[in-house]
Design a protein around this motif. Structure first.
Motif: not given
Ligand code: LLP
Length: 426
Positions: A60, A79, A102, A149, A162, A201-202, A238, A312, A374
């Motif tokens: 994503k 993922e 997920a 989960r 987030i 969260g992120s 994440g 963002r 993103y």
């Molecule tokens: N795994 C799951 C189940 C998730 O929902 C996410 C992100 C990740 C992994 C990856 O997380 P990361 O490593 O990127 O922190 N659009 C928002 C961020 C949304 C994140 C959603 N889930 C932004 O631009 O800040």
């Protein structure tokens, strides 16, 4: 290492000067450094190597095929959160056996396709979804490998939009209900539930929430085992946050230490799903100044990138570092405060508020840093602005990995209804 930096007063992505790309593809456009993504992936690998952690790239964050391919070639699994992302991951070269599915609302159609394709694991988030997965698997004559989960109710101390691991968030199963779900799974012939997953969260810039959540996961693993359930895999969610020019991101060694302290003695296979920290700093959004306008209270730099290209700032009040492509070398005190805005008809359409820039003029190229995650993935065609190109750089080469959409292409799926066709009575 820095893969996007000024050389001879011009911003380069690896060995390619940004204006060279701008001349070729026009503005605005996204541009990614392959070496930066690979280096980040290898940094995760190195930090987690002794713990034997599988790395699944969170598609994503940036779902461009060439980006997924770059990370898949480096060794990453994927993922994913939709059948679209599964198709992209497979097309980009991720083996089905390295895909984790997920998301809070997977449809029966998506579950069917995912099981047919033979993905590694489905992380389920509700009792209803567990039952749906079972019935889909039974109808296909399969046993689906599932993860549960859990929602550990830990505040990730990041932006509210987030944050995903609090009780009030829609994600996961309240942790205390995990034993009930494992007991239910025992009665279902189509699922094998031996895994726990979480994601709180992120853009986490502090590691303590990870520690709290992993400790809860550990306790639940031990509790489930006491109750006679097998738990052999923990999916830790994440990755860490990135700098965006203002934060000090946590280092991967400290993160790995927390993983080690909390869960490494449980004899479980471990996995992580980083997105932002693999691709965020590898990407920039390049935009050209259309006009500079002196408002009553503010100077507005109006550029050709807008909130439809990078959502963002509007959605999360996110801050991205802004740079000029040509370095002026002028001292800090000559920088001027301005709002960098796009052409969209909303006051929320801004890229940066109160940022300090040199005295830019029409035609100057600006760069929005930290835009690899993103950014393009969340873009839209609002105000009928076609999707912009994405460019991948490797060393001295660059290649367009997504063409600029034309207005005609954007309209192609639309049609007039039969009663609107010329000649019909209105
Ligand atoms: N795994 C799951 C189940 C998730 O929902 C996410 C992100 C990740 C992994 C990856 O997380 P990361 O490593 O990127 O922190 N659009 C928002 C961020 C949304 C994140 C959603 N889930 C932004 O631009 O800040």
């Amino acid at each position: 290492m820095t893969f996007i930096s000024h050389r001879d007063d011009l911003l380069h992505v690896e060995d390619v000067p940004v204006p060279t790309i701008a001349e070729d593809v026009g503005t605005p456009f996204y541009c990614y450094s392959s070496a930066s993504m690979v280096e980040r992936y290898q940094a995760y690998e190195a930090a987690l190597a002794r713990l034997k952690v599988d790395i699944y790239y969170a598609v994503k964050a940036n779902s461009n095929l060439a980006v997924i391919h770059t990370l898949a070639k480096a060794g990453a699994g994927a993922e994913v959160v939709s059948i679209g992302e599964i198709r992209r991951a497979i097309t980009a070269g991720v083996p089905a056996s390295r895909i984790v599915f997920a998301g809070v609302g997977k449809t029966r159609e998506e579950l069917t396709d995912a099981l047919r394709i033979g993905i590694f694991q489905v992380n389920i988030e509700s009792e209803a979804e567990l039952e749906a997965l079972d019935s889909v698997a039974v109808s296909l004559g399969l046993v689906a490998k599932a993860g549960l989960r859990i929602n550990p109710d830990v505040d990730a101390r990041t932006h509210a939009k987030i944050t995903t691991g609090r009780k009030e968030n829609k994600f996961g199963i309240d942790i205390e209900n995990a034993p009930k779900m494992f007991a239910l799974a025992d009665t279902l012939p189509g699922v094998s539930l031996t895994s726990l997953s979480m994601h709180i969260g992120s853009q986490l810039t502090n590691l303590n929430p990870f520690r709290h959540a992993y400790v809860r996961m550990r306790e639940m693993t031990l509790e489930l085992r006491r109750l006679g359930h097998a738990v052999d895999h923990l999916d830790l969610g994440g990755g860490i946050g990135i700098s965006y020019g203002i934060h000090t991101p946590p280092d991967l060694e400290s993160y790995a230490r927390i993983v080690c302290e909390c869960v490494s003695d449980l004899d479980c296979r471990l996995s992580v799903e980083p997105g932002r920290s693999l691709v965020g700093d590898a990407g920039i959004l390049v935009t050209r100044v259309i006009y500079v306008k002196r408002g009553a209270e503010k100077r507005f730099v109006i550029a050709d990138a807008a909130m439809n290209d990078l959502l963002r700032p509007a959605l999360y009040e996110a801050t991205h570092e802004i740079m000029t492509v040509a370095r002026t070398g002028k001292p800090e005190e000559t920088l001027k405060r301005c709002d960098l805005v796009g052409p969209i008809c909303e006051s929320g359409d801004y890229i940066a508020k109160n940022c300090k820039l040199p005295d830019v003029t029409e035609g100057d190229l600006l760069v929005i840093m930290g835009a690899g995650a993103y950014g393009a993935a969340m873009s839209s065609t609002y105000n009928s602005r076609p999707l912009i190109p994405e460019v991948l750089v490797r060393g001295g080469d660059f290649s367009i990995v997504r063409q600029r959409q034309s207005v005609e292409e954007a309209m192609r799926l639309e049609a007039f209804s039969p009663w609107q066709i010329a000649g019909e009575p209105q």
